[in-house]
Design a protein around this motif. Structure first.
Motif, mmCIF file in Angstrom:
data_model
loop_
_atom_site.group_PDB
_atom_site.id
_atom_site.type_symbol
_atom_site.label_atom_id
_atom_site.label_comp_id
_atom_site.label_asym_id
_atom_site.label_seq_id
_atom_site.Cartn_x
_atom_site.Cartn_y
_atom_site.Cartn_z
ATOM 1 N N LEU A 9 -7.522 8.870 6.594
ATOM 2 C CA LEU A 9 -6.105 8.577 6.962
ATOM 3 C C LEU A 9 -4.898 7.190 5.821
ATOM 4 O O LEU A 9 -4.327 8.129 5.777
ATOM 5 C CB LEU A 9 -5.902 8.011 8.638
ATOM 6 C CG LEU A 9 -4.951 7.473 8.786
ATOM 7 C CD1 LEU A 9 -3.141 8.716 9.629
ATOM 8 C CD2 LEU A 9 -5.018 6.247 10.262
ATOM 9 N N LEU A 10 -5.707 6.862 5.399
ATOM 10 C CA LEU A 10 -4.882 6.417 4.663
ATOM 11 C C LEU A 10 -4.630 7.013 3.341
ATOM 12 O O LEU A 10 -3.641 7.462 2.814
ATOM 13 C CB LEU A 10 -5.548 5.322 3.889
ATOM 14 C CG LEU A 10 -5.636 3.829 3.118
ATOM 15 C CD1 LEU A 10 -3.839 3.387 3.313
ATOM 16 C CD2 LEU A 10 -6.664 3.258 2.602
ATOM 17 N N ALA A 11 -5.699 8.525 3.148
ATOM 18 C CA ALA A 11 -5.210 8.620 2.219
ATOM 19 C C ALA A 11 -4.005 10.071 2.684
ATOM 20 O O ALA A 11 -3.749 10.982 1.583
ATOM 21 C CB ALA A 11 -6.426 9.845 1.538
ATOM 22 N N VAL A 12 -3.821 11.141 3.809
ATOM 23 C CA VAL A 12 -3.088 11.265 3.793
ATOM 24 C C VAL A 12 -1.308 10.663 4.051
ATOM 25 O O VAL A 12 -0.510 11.193 3.762
ATOM 26 C CB VAL A 12 -3.228 11.501 5.965
ATOM 27 C CG1 VAL A 12 -2.158 12.293 6.209
ATOM 28 C CG2 VAL A 12 -4.910 12.282 5.659
ATOM 29 N N LEU A 13 -1.945 9.660 4.484
ATOM 30 C CA LEU A 13 -0.577 8.888 4.468
ATOM 31 C C LEU A 13 -0.462 8.344 2.607
ATOM 32 O O LEU A 13 1.382 8.533 2.548
ATOM 33 C CB LEU A 13 -0.555 6.900 4.821
ATOM 34 C CG LEU A 13 -0.908 7.353 6.601
ATOM 35 C CD1 LEU A 13 -1.047 6.293 6.582
ATOM 36 C CD2 LEU A 13 0.597 7.842 7.037
ATOM 37 N N TRP A 14 -0.673 8.355 1.580
ATOM 38 C CA TRP A 14 -0.354 8.367 0.581
ATOM 39 C C TRP A 14 -0.455 9.903 -0.212
ATOM 40 O O TRP A 14 1.086 9.437 -0.603
ATOM 41 C CB TRP A 14 -1.704 7.852 -0.684
ATOM 42 C CG TRP A 14 -2.029 6.357 -0.492
ATOM 43 C CD1 TRP A 14 -2.476 5.742 0.374
ATOM 44 C CD2 TRP A 14 -0.929 5.534 -0.639
ATOM 45 N NE1 TRP A 14 -2.539 4.142 -0.173
ATOM 46 C CE2 TRP A 14 -1.647 3.892 -0.886
ATOM 47 C CE3 TRP A 14 0.204 5.662 -1.733
ATOM 48 C CZ2 TRP A 14 -0.797 2.572 -1.343
ATOM 49 C CZ3 TRP A 14 0.788 4.163 -2.176
ATOM 50 C CH2 TRP A 14 0.175 2.524 -2.179
ATOM 51 N N LEU A 15 -0.699 10.887 0.427
ATOM 52 C CA LEU A 15 -0.169 11.806 0.074
ATOM 53 C C LEU A 15 0.963 12.222 1.054
ATOM 54 O O LEU A 15 1.385 12.523 0.081
ATOM 55 C CB LEU A 15 -1.067 13.202 0.566
ATOM 56 C CG LEU A 15 -1.087 14.421 0.355
ATOM 57 C CD1 LEU A 15 -0.738 14.525 -1.306
ATOM 58 C CD2 LEU A 15 -2.280 15.180 0.431
ATOM 59 N N SER A 16 0.939 12.039 1.589
ATOM 60 C CA SER A 16 2.625 11.993 2.019
ATOM 61 C C SER A 16 3.674 11.087 1.388
ATOM 62 O O SER A 16 4.795 11.512 1.164
ATOM 63 C CB SER A 16 2.294 11.665 3.505
ATOM 64 O OG SER A 16 1.593 12.871 4.655
ATOM 65 N N ALA A 17 3.568 10.388 1.460
ATOM 66 C CA ALA A 17 4.110 9.180 0.737
ATOM 67 C C ALA A 17 4.466 9.537 -0.797
ATOM 68 O O ALA A 17 5.919 10.026 -1.187
ATOM 69 C CB ALA A 17 3.880 7.422 0.476
ATOM 70 N N ILE A 18 3.457 10.612 -1.696
ATOM 71 C CA ILE A 18 3.906 10.772 -3.156
ATOM 72 C C ILE A 18 4.497 12.094 -2.418
ATOM 73 O O ILE A 18 5.545 12.770 -3.602
ATOM 74 C CB ILE A 18 2.402 11.431 -3.716
ATOM 75 C CG1 ILE A 18 2.234 9.723 -3.881
ATOM 76 C CG2 ILE A 18 3.125 12.233 -4.079
ATOM 77 C CD1 ILE A 18 0.229 9.701 -4.401
#
Length: 322
Positions: A9-18
């Protein structure tokens, strides 16, 4: 499993932010490039409108006053006109017709008139005195006693250069003389009584290598020149307001100003000789009654020969941006 799900989930959030940051940056870049392309396109269009208006003005001048409207007003042009206004489907343009004889001859203007002119253009008296002396030194023959004070200054500057010590061939040479500044030469902006910025003429607008000592065309002569030759500021303002709305047509209208304007009025006339500057300024139309802030100005110095001479119009100088 919980840790793995949290990390995913954290990886998805970071990817979305990027991805959001990349999308925002791309959108900003595209918007900026679109606006820049639009500005460039408007500038090119305005440039060609200004050039076309200037060409049309030359045709109007060639056709002259022989073509008349039913009310006997000139259909195209008659000597003494200070400007021609053109309306195009997508733009409007104004072509100013400025006799070079309505400017001082830079190679013969007396030092005292040159000093007063510089002061009227905004130079402080000490600087105006220095520039006037430097211009006189520049156009005088090389002194036999050795280099002048100004020659020593020019040789010590970086880069070094030498004064011409001959007649100026172009007014741009004035940018080299001691004390001259780009603002004084090209003009600047000042605030009027209402606090709004308005353009102030530069030295290049008041002197010319094709100029004269007068008489000066009342419909195009710069206010600084009128003040220099002794016309009162109140009359100068009145002349500016009158000629913009209704240009002077004959000498009798000028003579009416004699009792108020002083002796300088006798140095005013209508029209010029054979060399004129035509300055064309265009603005693009936006909608029915609105215009773009984008303007373009081009100008040329032309010599008009007598009828039958080939070519009838000779281009002496061309300014792509003025």
């Amino acid at each position: 499993m919980r840790r793995q799900k949290g990390a995913a989930l954290l990886a998805v959030l970071w990817l979305s932010a990027i991805l959001a940051a990349i999308a925002f940056s791309l959108a900003t870049t595209v918007r900026g490039e679109t606006e820049r392309a639009s500005t460039l396109s408007e500038g090119v269009r305005a440039y060609y409108v200004a050039t076309g208006a200037l060409e049309r003005a030359l045709a109007y001048i060639e056709w002259g006053p022989s073509h008349r409207n039913p009310d006997n007003t000139p259909r195209y042009f008659e000597p003494g006109m200070a400007r021609l206004n053109f309306q195009f489907p997508s733009a409007a343009a104004t072509v100013e017709i400025i006799p070079e004889s309505s400017k001082f001859d830079i190679n013969s203007i007396p030092p005292q008139d040159l000093y007063r002119l510089l002061v009227n253009l905004g130079a402080e008296p000490p600087r105006a005195q220095e520039i006037a002396m430097a211009i006189v030194d520049w156009r005088q023959p090389n002194p036999t006693a050795g280099p002048s004070v100004f020659d020593e200054i020019y040789v010590a500057s970086n880069p070094t250069f030498r004064a011409r010590h001959a007649s100026l061939e172009e007014t741009e040479e004035l940018l080299l003389v001691k004390g001259m500044t780009p603002e004084l030469y090209h003009g600047s902006y000042i605030r009027n009584a209402a606090g709004r910025l308005q353009p102030r003429a530069g030295l290049k607008d008041c002197v010319s290598v094709y100029g004269s000592g007068g008489p000066f065309d009342i419909n195009s002569v710069q206010p600084a020149i009128m003040t220099t030759i002794g016309i009162s500021p109140e009359v100068v303002t009145a002349i500016e307001q009158r000629r913009y709305a209704n240009p002077f047509r004959n000498g009798a209208e000028i003579a009416q100003l004699a009792q108020f304007g002083g002796p300088g009025i006798s140095r005013l006339t209508i029209g010029g000789n054979t060399i004129f500057t035509l300055r064309s300024t265009s603005r693009l139309r936006i909608g029915e009654d609105r215009y773009s802030d984008m303007t373009r100005t081009v100008s040329g110095v032309y010599k008009f020969h007598k009828s039958g001479y080939t070519p009838w119009i000779e281009v002496l100088r061309w300014y792509d941006s003025n």
